[in-house]
Scaffold this motif. Structure first.
Motif, PDB file in Angstrom:
ATOM      1  N   GLU A  49       0.821  -1.207   0.000  1.00  0.00           N
ATOM      2  CA  GLU A  49       0.000   0.000   0.000  1.00  0.00           C
ATOM      3  C   GLU A  49       0.854   1.257   0.000  1.00  0.00           C
ATOM      4  OE1 GLU A  49      -3.355   0.315   2.621  1.00  0.00           O
ATOM      5  OE2 GLU A  49      -3.679  -1.852   2.569  1.00  0.00           O
ATOM      6  N   ALA A  50       1.934   1.257   0.780  1.00  0.00           N
ATOM      7  CA  ALA A  50       2.823   2.413   0.853  1.00  0.00           C
ATOM      8  C   ALA A  50       3.922   2.283  -0.199  1.00  0.00           C
ATOM      9  CB  ALA A  50       3.434   2.527   2.244  1.00  0.00           C
ATOM     10  N   SER A  51       4.376   3.410  -0.711  1.00  0.00           N
ATOM     11  CA  SER A  51       5.449   3.407  -1.708  1.00  0.00           C
ATOM     12  C   SER A  51       6.742   2.881  -1.096  1.00  0.00           C
ATOM     13  CB  SER A  51       5.683   4.829  -2.227  1.00  0.00           C
ATOM     14  OG  SER A  51       6.272   5.625  -1.198  1.00  0.00           O
ATOM     15  N   PHE A  52       7.676   2.514  -1.954  1.00  0.00           N
ATOM     16  CA  PHE A  52       8.977   2.054  -1.481  1.00  0.00           C
ATOM     17  C   PHE A  52       9.626   3.138  -0.623  1.00  0.00           C
ATOM     18  CE2 PHE A  52      13.506   1.614  -1.533  1.00  0.00           C
ATOM     19  CZ  PHE A  52      13.690   0.275  -1.269  1.00  0.00           C
ATOM     20  N   GLU A  53       9.549   4.365  -1.055  1.00  0.00           N
ATOM     21  CA  GLU A  53      10.167   5.474  -0.311  1.00  0.00           C
ATOM     22  C   GLU A  53       9.586   5.579   1.099  1.00  0.00           C
ATOM     23  OE1 GLU A  53      10.639  10.334  -0.427  1.00  0.00           O
ATOM     24  OE2 GLU A  53       9.728   9.319  -2.145  1.00  0.00           O
ATOM     25  N   HIS A  54       8.264   5.521   1.226  1.00  0.00           N
ATOM     26  CA  HIS A  54       7.648   5.588   2.549  1.00  0.00           C
ATOM     27  C   HIS A  54       8.057   4.399   3.419  1.00  0.00           C
ATOM     28  CE1 HIS A  54       5.297   9.160   2.046  1.00  0.00           C
ATOM     29  NE2 HIS A  54       4.520   8.659   1.091  1.00  0.00           N
ATOM     30  N   ARG A  55       8.055   3.200   2.837  1.00  0.00           N
ATOM     31  CA  ARG A  55       8.424   2.019   3.621  1.00  0.00           C
ATOM     32  C   ARG A  55       9.881   2.092   4.071  1.00  0.00           C
ATOM     33  NH1 ARG A  55       8.047  -2.459   0.463  1.00  0.00           N
ATOM     34  NH2 ARG A  55       7.794  -1.251  -1.430  1.00  0.00           N
ATOM     35  N   ASN A  56      10.743   2.579   3.200  1.00  0.00           N
ATOM     36  CA  ASN A  56      12.151   2.756   3.545  1.00  0.00           C
ATOM     37  C   ASN A  56      12.294   3.779   4.686  1.00  0.00           C
ATOM     38  OD1 ASN A  56      15.127   2.427   2.874  1.00  0.00           O
ATOM     39  ND2 ASN A  56      14.862   4.636   2.645  1.00  0.00           N
ATOM     40  N   ASN A  57      11.585   4.887   4.595  1.00  0.00           N
ATOM     41  CA  ASN A  57      11.657   5.908   5.646  1.00  0.00           C
ATOM     42  C   ASN A  57      11.152   5.371   6.980  1.00  0.00           C
ATOM     43  OD1 ASN A  57      12.697   7.713   3.789  1.00  0.00           O
ATOM     44  ND2 ASN A  57      10.736   8.711   3.402  1.00  0.00           N
ATOM     45  N   MET A  58      10.057   4.596   6.951  1.00  0.00           N
ATOM     46  CA  MET A  58       9.548   4.013   8.199  1.00  0.00           C
ATOM     47  C   MET A  58      10.554   3.031   8.793  1.00  0.00           C
ATOM     48  SD  MET A  58       5.437   3.497   7.572  1.00  0.00           S
ATOM     49  CE  MET A  58       5.499   2.817   5.903  1.00  0.00           C
ATOM     50  N   LEU A  59      11.222   2.252   7.935  1.00  0.00           N
ATOM     51  CA  LEU A  59      12.257   1.333   8.416  1.00  0.00           C
ATOM     52  C   LEU A  59      13.397   2.099   9.093  1.00  0.00           C
ATOM     53  CD1 LEU A  59      12.598  -1.404   5.644  1.00  0.00           C
ATOM     54  CD2 LEU A  59      12.050  -1.780   8.050  1.00  0.00           C
ATOM     55  N   GLN A  60      13.759   3.259   8.526  1.00  0.00           N
ATOM     56  CA  GLN A  60      14.814   4.085   9.141  1.00  0.00           C
ATOM     57  C   GLN A  60      14.441   4.434  10.574  1.00  0.00           C
ATOM     58  OE1 GLN A  60      17.761   4.786   8.033  1.00  0.00           O
ATOM     59  NE2 GLN A  60      17.644   4.461   5.841  1.00  0.00           N
ATOM     60  N   TYR A  61      13.188   4.819  10.784  1.00  0.00           N
ATOM     61  CA  TYR A  61      12.729   5.125  12.142  1.00  0.00           C
ATOM     62  C   TYR A  61      12.748   3.884  13.028  1.00  0.00           C
ATOM     63  CZ  TYR A  61      11.248   9.836  10.859  1.00  0.00           C
ATOM     64  OH  TYR A  61      11.225  11.150  10.449  1.00  0.00           O
ATOM     65  N   LEU A  62      12.332   2.751  12.477  1.00  0.00           N
ATOM     66  CA  LEU A  62      12.264   1.519  13.254  1.00  0.00           C
ATOM     67  C   LEU A  62      13.633   1.117  13.794  1.00  0.00           C
ATOM     68  CD1 LEU A  62      10.350  -0.915  14.102  1.00  0.00           C
ATOM     69  CD2 LEU A  62      11.315  -2.079  12.108  1.00  0.00           C
ATOM     70  N   ILE A  63      14.674   1.246  12.987  1.00  0.00           N
ATOM     71  CA  ILE A  63      15.999   0.747  13.380  1.00  0.00           C
ATOM     72  C   ILE A  63      16.945   1.857  13.825  1.00  0.00           C
ATOM     73  CG2 ILE A  63      15.752  -1.242  11.842  1.00  0.00           C
ATOM     74  CD1 ILE A  63      17.900   0.123  10.028  1.00  0.00           C
ATOM     75  N   SER A  64      16.445   3.051  14.025  1.00  0.00           N
ATOM     76  CA  SER A  64      17.309   4.210  14.294  1.00  0.00           C
ATOM     77  C   SER A  64      18.243   4.029  15.497  1.00  0.00           C
ATOM     78  CB  SER A  64      16.468   5.476  14.461  1.00  0.00           C
ATOM     79  OG  SER A  64      15.608   5.347  15.574  1.00  0.00           O
ATOM     80  N   HIS A  65      17.892   3.197  16.456  1.00  0.00           N
ATOM     81  CA  HIS A  65      18.739   2.992  17.626  1.00  0.00           C
ATOM     82  C   HIS A  65      19.383   1.614  17.643  1.00  0.00           C
ATOM     83  CE1 HIS A  65      17.438   6.792  19.248  1.00  0.00           C
ATOM     84  NE2 HIS A  65      16.172   6.429  19.107  1.00  0.00           N
ATOM     85  N   GLU A  66      19.467   0.988  16.485  1.00  0.00           N
ATOM     86  CA  GLU A  66      20.027  -0.363  16.374  1.00  0.00           C
ATOM     87  C   GLU A  66      21.201  -0.352  15.393  1.00  0.00           C
ATOM     88  OE1 GLU A  66      19.000  -2.712  18.322  1.00  0.00           O
ATOM     89  OE2 GLU A  66      17.196  -1.699  19.068  1.00  0.00           O
ATOM     90  N   PRO A  67      22.425  -0.108  15.872  1.00  0.00           N
ATOM     91  CA  PRO A  67      23.573   0.062  14.959  1.00  0.00           C
ATOM     92  C   PRO A  67      23.919  -1.168  14.125  1.00  0.00           C
ATOM     93  CG  PRO A  67      24.306  -0.022  17.255  1.00  0.00           C
ATOM     94  CD  PRO A  67      22.810   0.027  17.272  1.00  0.00           C
ATOM     95  N   GLN A  68      23.500  -2.361  14.534  1.00  0.00           N
ATOM     96  CA  GLN A  68      23.817  -3.563  13.757  1.00  0.00           C
ATOM     97  C   GLN A  68      22.746  -3.881  12.713  1.00  0.00           C
ATOM     98  OE1 GLN A  68      24.719  -5.947  17.414  1.00  0.00           O
ATOM     99  NE2 GLN A  68      26.374  -6.714  16.104  1.00  0.00           N
TER     100      GLN A  68
END
Length: 186
Positions: A49-68
């Motif tokens: 439903e969401a564009s690749f760009e939106h899904r990528n941006n949401m993933l950035q938020y999801l892993i923002s505190h996970e350096p590995q």
């Protein structure tokens, strides 16, 4: 040799269940990193439903505190249908000193024989099946990682957002992004 987990999916939207899978496999197999690979166009289901760009941006938020944990945009670079073998070939060419572990849900192990070019793919990577309490598989070629139950689903989250309910299992930064961009009927 670097040990890298690959975790593909639509991530529509990404949630804490995805994060838990990555962190569990990272720790259980002593991996150096796990790369989340959002599909561009899944071969086996409707487009996200969401564009690749939106899904990528949401993933950035999801892993923002996970350096590995990292995000690979390899499938958006290729465009078209996202077949795992094509993605793995590209990654192996780029990362010649890495060993790859492809993470799937334990429930998907029985479908591996139906995957496109699965015999060749199994020679290129090690599959890892994540099981939850009450689920199991018998394919000896797939490494097994046990995980605690996480009752979170992207489908349920989308339905909750559409009903204007607060979704469970969604980090606040991801939820704020969804609302800001009017995704999923928010």
């Amino acid at each position: 040799m670097k040990r890298i987990g690959l975790f593909g999916g639509t991530f529509d939207p990404p949630h804490v269940g995805h994060l838990t899978i990555c962190k569990t496999v990272l720790s259980s197999l002593s991996l150096d990193e796990v790369w989340l690979i959002p599909t561009y166009q899944p071969p086996h289901k409707q487009p996200p439903e969401a564009s690749f760009e939106h899904r990528n941006n949401m993933l950035q938020y999801l892993i923002s505190h996970e350096p590995q944990l990292k995000i690979s945009k390899v499938e958006s670079e290729r465009r078209g249908r996202s077949y795992t073998i094509e993605t793995v070939k590209i990654l192996k060419e780029r990362e010649i000193n890495s060993q790859f572990f492809f993470i799937i849900g334990g429930d998907m192990v029985e479908y591996l024989p139906k995957w496109y070019a699965i015999d060749e793919l199994k020679t290129m990577i090690q599959f890892v099946g994540v099981t939850r309490p009450g689920s199991d598989f018998v394919d000896q070629s797939v490494l097994k990682v046990n995980m605690e139950e996480t009752d979170v689903s992207s489908t349920v989250i989308r339905e909750q957002i559409e009903r204007h309910e607060h979704p469970e299992g969604l980090p606040i930064k991801v939820y704020d992004y969804i609302k800001e961009h009017g995704l999923y009927g928010s």
